[in-house]
Design an enzyme around this catalytic site. Structure first.
Site, PDB file in Angstrom:
ATOM      1  N   GLY A 177      -7.538  -7.117   3.430  1.00 18.57           N
ATOM      2  CA  GLY A 177      -8.135  -6.670   2.174  1.00 18.57           C
ATOM      3  C   GLY A 177      -8.750  -5.294   2.363  1.00 18.57           C
ATOM      4  O   GLY A 177      -9.909  -5.186   2.773  1.00 18.57           O
ATOM      5  N   SER A 184      -7.422  -1.810   0.438  1.00 20.55           N
ATOM      6  CA  SER A 184      -7.426  -1.012  -0.789  1.00 20.55           C
ATOM      7  C   SER A 184      -8.128  -1.741  -1.939  1.00 20.55           C
ATOM      8  O   SER A 184      -8.160  -2.969  -1.985  1.00 20.55           O
ATOM      9  CB  SER A 184      -6.000  -0.706  -1.232  1.00 20.55           C
ATOM     10  OG  SER A 184      -5.353   0.086  -0.288  1.00 20.55           O
ATOM     11  N   SER A 228      -1.075  -7.820   1.045  1.00 19.38           N
ATOM     12  CA  SER A 228       0.277  -8.324   1.240  1.00 19.38           C
ATOM     13  C   SER A 228       0.238  -9.750   1.765  1.00 19.38           C
ATOM     14  O   SER A 228      -0.401 -10.033   2.770  1.00 19.38           O
ATOM     15  CB  SER A 228       1.005  -7.418   2.222  1.00 19.38           C
ATOM     16  OG  SER A 228       2.306  -7.872   2.441  1.00 19.38           O
ATOM     17  N   GLU A 267      -1.115   0.229  12.398  1.00 19.94           N
ATOM     18  CA  GLU A 267      -0.148   0.091  11.321  1.00 19.94           C
ATOM     19  C   GLU A 267       0.878   1.214  11.379  1.00 19.94           C
ATOM     20  O   GLU A 267       2.079   0.987  11.316  1.00 19.94           O
ATOM     21  CB  GLU A 267      -0.854   0.111   9.966  1.00 19.94           C
ATOM     22  CG  GLU A 267       0.141  -0.027   8.814  1.00 19.94           C
ATOM     23  CD  GLU A 267      -0.539  -0.001   7.449  1.00 19.94           C
ATOM     24  OE1 GLU A 267      -1.599   0.640   7.325  1.00 19.94           O
ATOM     25  OE2 GLU A 267      -0.002  -0.625   6.525  1.00 19.94           O
ATOM     26  N   GLU A 319       0.746  12.458   1.890  1.00 14.03           N
ATOM     27  CA  GLU A 319      -0.283  13.498   1.802  1.00 14.03           C
ATOM     28  C   GLU A 319      -1.374  13.263   2.843  1.00 14.03           C
ATOM     29  O   GLU A 319      -1.850  14.216   3.479  1.00 14.03           O
ATOM     30  CB  GLU A 319      -0.889  13.520   0.395  1.00 14.03           C
ATOM     31  CG  GLU A 319       0.048  14.039  -0.707  1.00 14.03           C
ATOM     32  CD  GLU A 319       1.047  12.999  -1.185  1.00 14.03           C
ATOM     33  OE1 GLU A 319       0.935  11.819  -0.776  1.00 14.03           O
ATOM     34  OE2 GLU A 319       1.975  13.370  -1.950  1.00 14.03           O
TER      35      GLU A 319
END
Lengths: 380, 406, 380, 406
Positions: free
Chosen positions: B135, B137, B169, B252, B386
Site C-alpha cells: 500500500g 500510492s 496490486s 522493485e 520522469e
C-alpha cells in the site's frame, strides 16, 4: 484555423456548441457500455441531419448546401473532440464524394437526397485485408447478362452495420496488385447474397466484415467507368483522408486540452506539475506540432475546394493523413503518460483517445502508407 | 568475457538438474505462468506439489538464509536453479504466488526487520503460501509518495490506519500488506512516515478492483477504516518509513529491468517474421513496408542494445545482485523497448491489431492489443520515466537539485 | 566498461593517463592550426609505438602482444577522448587485421614487425566514392606476367598521406556492384604510378585521394585468394567498425563529460543551468543512451575475440557502428546546443567534437548503411 | 482561400512593375545577395544607384511613414514591391545594408522613440546609408539578458558605458549601435536596464571579430571603455529598457520565422534530387538508401508543414505584420526544418559533405558544410529553442511559472 467565411464560422460554432452541450464524452461511454449494434449514438444522427451536415457536400439540386470540404472539416473536427460516433464521414463525405465524382446525374438524383435526409447511409467497402491497399482488391465482379455478379470479402468496413448501401470496388479485369481493372458498384445492404458481421474494435465504432456471395447487380449499379475506377477511387479516398485528418485534429485537440488542463491542476511534490520544465517543454513541442499538423489538414481540404490537380490533392491528403496521424499518436500517448496512473483507468476518458487514435491512424492508410505514397508522388 | 565454470559449479548444476528431473511434475511442462497460478483443478494440485517441493529445498527464495525458509545460496547458484527449472520446461511459481513478497518485501525485511519479524514473515513468503501486497500510492500521491495522507494513529499496542491506497496490486487476493502511512502529521512531508505490516483479512480493510484501459487488472483500491497494524509489525524505526520504502523501490526497479512482458527478449527476435506475415515481403525478401522496416530495425537494435547492457551490468557486478545505480537506466530502457515493440506490433497488424473481443480475431491478436494498452503503465509505475530521469540527472550525473524535492 | 582482466585495466589506465597528461585537446588544436601534412600529431606516434599499442593485434611471433580487440578498443577509446590523431587504427588495427586474416605467414613476417615498430604504416584504401560501398569497387587489377597491373581511384583514404603501404581491394573479375571478383593487394606508397593528394576535411585528419595509374605489382602482393576477397575484406571492415565504435565511445564520452561539467557550472537566470529539469532530463536520456551504446561497442569487440561466427561479428559490428554513431551524433549536437553561443566559437573545443563526429560516422559505413546491413543480415 | 485581387491592387502592382523596369540596373539581375553588398567596383556602383532609387521612393522601409523615409504603404503593398523586384531578378538591398536597422531598430523606434529620435535615426535606416548593430548579449548573459553587467553611468548630458558585449553582428562595419545597459545597479535584475543608442565611431568603442566553428563570421565582441551615449539617445524611459528589448526581440523572431538560409523553401523541393545524385537510385526510381529515404520523407513533410503554417498564419492575420504569439512556434519549427535539412545534406553527401577547403570539393559542397556548422547557431540566437519552449508553455499554454524567471 484558416481564415473562415462568416457562414463557415457560424457552422463551426454551431457544431462545437452542439458537441459540447449535447454530446459530451459520457454519451460515447454510454454507447460503448451498451454495445449498441451499429454503434451509432442514438439521437446524434437525427441531429446531424437536422443541422444539414449530411448535405454539406451534396449539390443544391439534390437537396444539399454544397459548401465544400473545408466546411465539412469544421464539423468533423468538432465531432472528433468528444468522439461522437456516427456515419457522417462514411456516408455524407466518402459516400457522397463517390456519387459526385463517379455517379451519373441519374444515380446522384436517386441516392443523394436520401443521403441528405439520412434515410440512406453509404459506406465505402474497400479494404480486404488488415492493411489499407486498394490496388490489392481481389473481390471480383463477373459480367452476367446486363449486369454483374460480385464475389469476395470486404473487411473492417466503416459503419458496416448501419449502412444501407455499400460502394464496392471490385475487379472486372486484371489481378490483385494492379491499379487497372477495377470498377465501382453501388450495392444495397439487403441485396441477396450480401451478409455482414459486426466487429468489436478498441474504439467501439461500428465496423463490419461484409461478404459478397454471388451478389447480382444490374448495369445501373456501376458507378463511373468499367475497369477504370482506380483514379476516381483514389480521389474519393483522398477526400476521405482529408476529412479524417480534420476529425483527427479534433480528437488530438481535445486530448491536448485535457492534457494541459491536467498539467495546470494536478499537484505533485508540492507543485502543480505543469510547472516542471521537462513537462512544459514537451507540451510546448506538442503545441508546435499541433500547429503544423493543422496547416496540413486545412491545406488538404482547401486543395479539394480549390479544384487543385488530382496529384496535388493526393500529395496534400497524404501529407495531412501522415502528419496529423503522427501528431495524434504523440498527443494520445502523452495524454496517458502525463496523467500517470489515473490515465490508465477505464473510469477516466484518456484511454478512449488512445484507442480511437490508433483506429483513426489505421483507416484509409496509416502514416507509413502515406509517407511511402508521398515519396512516390514526389518521385524518389 | 569467457565464463569459466568451476568444477564445483558443475557439480551443483548436476545436483539441481537431477532434483528437478525427480520432482518437477511433468503435467506442468510448458504451462504458461500466470499470477493466479493454474486455474484448473489437476494443474492447480500439481502446482501446489511443485511449490511445496521447491519450498522444501528453500528454493522459493534460494539466496535467503536457511533459518527463514531460504537455502543460503549465492546469486549465481540461484541463477543455476532458474536455468535448470527453465530447461525442464517449468518455472518457479513461488515468486508469483507470494505477490510482492519474494521480490520486494522479503529483501527489505532482511535488511530492516527484527529477528522476530523475519521469523514471523519470511518463511511464509519463501514457501509461497502467504501473498503480499503493498500500500504505497494514494490518489493524490502518485509519483510523489512524500505527499501521502493515510494516517496511522498510535493506539498503544497497535496503530489504527485510516485512508485510501491505490494500485495495491493483488490486494483482493493477498493475506498481508506492507503500507506506508503517516505517523507524525506535524512533521515535514517525508519525515513523518512509517512502514507497517498488516493482515488483509480484517474488518477495517476493504478492497475494490480497478478496471483499466486494457480491461480487468490485478490492481485495487484499498480502503483502511481503523485497520489494525500491530506495533510489533512496524518495519524499521518509527517515522523513518521513507528510507525503508526507498530501498523497497530500489528492489522493485531491480526486478523490473529485465524487460519481460510484451517487451524485449525471446519474442522480439521474430518480430520481423510477424511483420512479414501481416505486411508482406518484396521479391528479394525484404519487408514490404519500407518505412515500417526502417523503424523496426531501430527497434531491434535498441532491444539488442538493452539485452547486451543487462548482460554487461551483470558481468560487471560479477554476479552480485547488487541494487545498482543502473536500475533507473535499465528501467527506462526496458520501458522504451517494450512500449515501442507493442506499438510496432499494433501498427504492423493493421486492423487486426485493433480488435477488442470476438471470434473475428485470433486470441494472440487480442492479447497483443491488451498488452499494448496495459504496457502504457510500464512508464508510470515503479517510478515513472520522469522520476527515473530525475534520479539519473541528480544521483548519477550529479546535476544540481532541481526545484523538485523528489 | 566490461569486466576487465588485470592486464586490460592496466593498459586502459595507462592509455587514459597518457592522453590526459600528454595529449590534451590543445595538441589537436595546434596540429589543426599548423595544417601538418599527414596530420599525425608529432610525438604521439612514437609514444604509441613505445607503449606497444601498435602490437596489440600482432602475433607474438611477429613482435606483437596479441592481446585482442577489446584491449585495442580500450586504447582507442582513450585516444578518442582528446581527439588524438594518429594512424593507430588504420595501421595497427585495420592493416594488421588484413594481414592476419588474409596474409600468408611470409607476408605477415615481412610486414607485421614493421607495423609494430612503426616503420610501416598501413592503410586500407577501400572507398571509391563519397559513400562507403565495398561491393561497388571499380578499381581493376589486370593480370600481367606473374603479377598484376592496378588501375583506379581510391578516395578519402584514412591516413592516406602518412601510409607507407596501402591495402587495395581491386577487381580481378566481375563488375562493380558484385561481391565476387575482388582481390586484395599490398601496394607500397612509393610504387611507380601511385600518386596521392591530401584532403582537408572538417576533422583535420590526414585523408588522401590515391590514384593508381597502372601500378605494377608482383604475385606476392596478393593478400589471400584471387577473386574471393569480399568475405575477408568484410571481416577486416567489421574489425575496423568495431574498433572505430570504441574510439567513438571515447569521443562521445568526453563530449558528454564536457556537457555535464558545463551544466554544473554555467549560470543563467540566477541558477546553474543543470538545475533546469528540461536540460537534466535530456542529459539523463543521453546517459542512458551512452550505456546502451557502450554495450554494443564492447559486444562487437568481444565477439571478435571470442571467435564468434563471421555472421555474428557482422551483426554486432553493424549494431555497434550504427548505435554508437547515433549516440555520438546526439551528444555532439547537444554539446553545442547546451553551450549556447560559446559552443559556436572556434576558440572553444565543442566544434571539434561535432566535426569529428560526422567524419567518424561516415567512415566504414554510416548509420543508415549499417541499419540496412543489420536488417539484411537478420533476413528481412 | 481564394485571393481576390482588387482593381486598386492591380493598378498598384502595375505601377510598381513599370517603376522597377525603369530603375532596376540590369547588371544586378540574379546577383547573389550578400551582407556587404557587391564587392566588385562596377556592381557596387550599380548597387548604390539601385539603393538610392529605392530610397527615393521610400521603399527601403515602405510601411514606415513618409516623414521618416518610408512610403506609408500597407504590408500588402510592401509585399507587392518585394514580389515585383524579385520578378525582375533583383532584391531590395536596403534591409541588408541597414544591418539591424530595418527589421529591428526601426520598428522599435517607431513605437518607443520621441519625434526627434525618429527624425534623427529613421531616414538613415530607410535609405540604407546607416548600418546598425545591437549590443545585447554578454559573455555571462546569453539566454538570460536580465543578467547583464555593462554599466551606463549618468554623466549629466550623456551616459558613460563600460563593459563587454558579444554577438554584436556587424559591429565592425556598423555606424550605430543599440545597446541594453545597466543604469541602476541596485535595482532587481531586469528593472535597472535601459536601452541607449550610440555611434560606433568613437574612441570608447572597440570591436573584435569572432571566429566560429564554421569559420569567419559577422559577429564581434564589442568593448565599451567610457563609450558615450547621449541622453537624447535614450530609447524609452530610463530603467525600462527591458520592455523595449522584449519588443525588439519579438520583431527579431518575427523576422526569423521564414526559415531562410539553408532551410526550407525553394531549395528543399529538390533535396531528393540531390540525394539521388549522391546516393544513387534503384531500378524503379527510388532513392537507393532506404533508411535515408524514410527520414528524408519525414523532413520534406515537416518542411511543407512549416511552409503551409507560415501561409496560414499570414492568411489568418489578414495581411497585418502583427508580431504574434506564433513567433515562438515558427522560430522553433524553422530551426528544426533548417537544421534537419543540413544534417541530411551532410549525410547524403558522405565524405563530400565533410570537406573543409581545397579544390577536391565543389564550392557548393564546401558551402553546404559551412552552412551546416553555422546552422547550429539558429537554435541558439534570437532566443534559444529552450527559451522559445518556455515562452510557449508559459505565455501561450498558460502553464504555471517554472522556477525560471525568464
Amino acid at each position: 484555423m484558416a481564415a473562415l467565411t462568416e457562414e463557415q464560422t457560424l457552422i463551426r460554432d454551431q457544431a462545437e456548441a452542439w458537441v459540447r452541450d449535447e454530446f459530451p464524452v459520457t454519451k460515447f461511454r454510454a454507447m460503448r457500455d451498451s454495445k449498441a449494434a451499429g454503434a451509432i449514438m442514438g439521437d446524434a444522427w437525427q441531429g446531424m441531419v437536422e443541422m444539414g451536415w449530411t448535405g454539406i457536400l451534396v449539390p443544391e439540386a439534390h437537396g444539399g448546401s454544397d459548401l465544400g470540404y473545408l466546411t465539412f472539416g469544421l464539423v468533423l473536427e468538432a465531432l472528433g473532440k468528444n468522439l461522437t460516433a456516427s456515419p457522417l464521414l462514411a456516408s455524407a463525405l466518402v459516400g457522397a464524394s463517390a456519387l459526385r465524382l463517379a455517379g451519373s446525374e441519374a444515380q446522384q438524383a436517386a441516392v443523394l437526397p436520401g443521403v441528405v435526409d439520412g434515410s440512406i447511409i453509404l459506406s465505402l467497402a474497400v479494404d480486404e485485408g488488415a492493411r489499407h491497399n486498394p490496388a490489392q482488391t481481389a473481390c471480383t465482379a463477373t459480367a452476367q447478362g446486363d449486369g454483374f455478379v460480385l464475389k469476395g470479402e470486404k473487411r473492417f468496413v466503416l459503419e458496416g452495420m448501419s449502412a444501407t448501401h455499400f460502394i464496392v470496388p471490385a475487379r472486372t479485369a486484371g489481378a490483385p496488385g494492379e491499379e487497372a481493372g477495377l470498377t465501382l458498384f453501388l450495392v444495397a445492404a439487403d441485396a441477396a447474397g450480401l451478409s455482414r458481421t459486426g466487429l468489436s474494435l478498441v474504439d467501439s465504432r461500428g465496423y463490419a466484415d461484409v461478404t459478397l456471395d454471388n451478389v447480382a447487380v444490374g448495369a445501373d449499379a456501376v458507378l463511373g467507368e468499367v475497369d477504370g475506377a482506380f483514379p476516381v477511387l483514389d480521389a474519393v479516398l483522398d477526400r476521405a483522408r482529408a476529412g479524417l485528418s480534420a476529425e483527427m485534429m479534433g480528437t488530438a485537440g481535445q486530448a491536448f486540452t485535457m492534457l494541459v488542463d491536467y498539467l495546470k491542476t494536478r499537484e505533485q511534490f508540492g507543485r502543480v506539475i505543469g510547472s516542471f520544465q521537462a513537462l512544459g517543454h514537451r507540451a510546448a513541442q506538442m503545441f508546435t506540432d499541433q500547429q503544423l499538423a493543422r496547416s496540413c489538414a486545412e491545406a488538404a481540404l482547401a486543395s479539394i475546394d480549390n479544384d487543385a490537380p488530382a496529384s496535388t490533392v493526393a500529395e496534400m491528403a497524404s501529407l495531412a493523413k501522415a502528419r496529423v496521424g503522427d501528431h495524434l499518436h504523440l498527443v494520445s500517448r502523452e495524454l496517458i503518460q502525463m496523467h500517470g496512473g489515473i490515465g490508465m483507468t477505464d473510469e477516466y476518458d484518456a484511454g478512449f483517445y488512445l484507442k480511437r487514435a490508433r483506429a483513426l491512424e489505421a483507416t484509409y492508410g496509416n502514416q507509413a502508407f502515406h509517407r511511402e505514397r508521398y515519396a512516390s508522388l514526389l518521385g524518389y | 568475457m569467457s565464463t569459466a565454470t568451476s568444477a564445483a559449479g558443475d557439480a551443483f548444476r548436476e545436483s539441481v538438474r537431477s532434483w528437478v528431473e525427480a520432482n518437477f511434475p511433468p503435467e506442468l511442462k510448458d504451462q504458461p505462468a500466470s499470477m493466479e497460478g493454474a486455474g484448473d483443478g489437476d494443474l492447480a494440485q500439481a502446482l501446489e506439489r511443485w511449490r511445496d517441493a521447491l519450498a522444501g529445498q528453500g528454493w522459493g527464495a534460494p539466496t535467503w538464509p536457511k533459518a527463514y525458509g531460504g537455502a543460503g545460496l549465492t546469486p549465481a547458484e540461484a541463477r543455476v536453479i532458474s536455468q535448470e527449472i527453465g530447461r525442464a520446461g517449468g518455472y518457479n511459481p513461488i515468486p508469483l504466488m507470494a505477490g510482492m513478497g519474494v521480490t520486494m518485501v522479503g529483501p527489505t525485511l532482511l535488511e530492516y526487520g527484527t529477528d522476530e519479524q523475519k521469523e514471523k514473515h519470511l518463511p511464509g513468503i519463501a514457501s509461497g503460501k502467504i501473498r503480499w501486497c503493498l500500500g504505497l500510492s494514494e490518489p493524490n500521491a502518485g509519483s510523489d509518495l512524500a505527499g501521502l495522507a493515510t494516517k496511522a494513529e498510535d493506539k498503544g499496542d497497535h496503530f489504527a490506519l485510516n485512508g485510501q491506497k491505490i494500485w495495491t496490486s493483488g490486494a483482493d487476493i493477498s493475506q498481508w500488506c506492507g503500507a506506508l502511512v503517516r505517523t507524525e502529521p506535524q512533521a515535514p512531508k517525508r519525515d513523518g512516515l512509517s512502514f507497517v505490516l498488516l493482515p488483509m483479512d480484517q474488518p477495517g480493510v476493504e478492497t475494490r478492483p480497478i478496471k483499466l484501459i486494457s480491461g480487468a487488472s490485478p490492481f485495487c483500491e484499498t480502503y483502511f477504516n481503523d485497520a489494525r497494524a500491530e506495533k510489533s509489525d512496524l518495519l524499521g524505526p518509527l517515522n523513518k518509513g521513507w528510507s525503508v520504502v526507498k530501498r523497497l523501490l530500489q528492489h522493485e526497479r531491480a526486478s523490473q529491468t529485465s524487460a519481460r512482458g510484451p517487451g524485449a527478449g525471446g519474442k522480439s527476435e521474430s518480430l520481423y517474421a510477424i511483420a512479414k506475415r501481416y505486411a508482406g515481403e518484396t521479391a528479394d525478401g525484404k519487408l514490404e513496408d519500407a518505412d515500417l522496416r526502417a523503424r523496426l530495425t531501430r527497434h531491434l537494435m535498441d532491444a539488442e542494445a538493452h539485452r547486451l547492457t543487462a548482460e554487461r551490468i551483470a558481468a560487471e557486478a560479477k554476479g552480485n545482485v547488487e541494487v545498482s545505480a543502473a536500475a533507473s537506466i535499465m528501467k527506462n530502457s526496458a520501458t522504451s523497448v517494450s512500449q515501442t515493440r507493442s506499438e510496432l506490433m499494433i501498427e504492423l497488424m493493421g486492423y487486426r491489431g485493433l480488435g477488442w473481443e470476438g471470434e473475428a480475431f485470433r486470441q494472440e491478436e487480442l492479447d497483443t492489443v491488451r498488452e499494448w494498452l496495459w504496457g502504457k503503465a510500464i512508464s508510470i509505475y515503479g517510478g515513472s520515466a520522469e522520476v527515473q530521469n530525475n534520479i539519473i540527472s541528480k544521483n548519477i550525473l550529479g546535476l544540481p537539485e532541481t526545484t523538485q524535492k523528489g
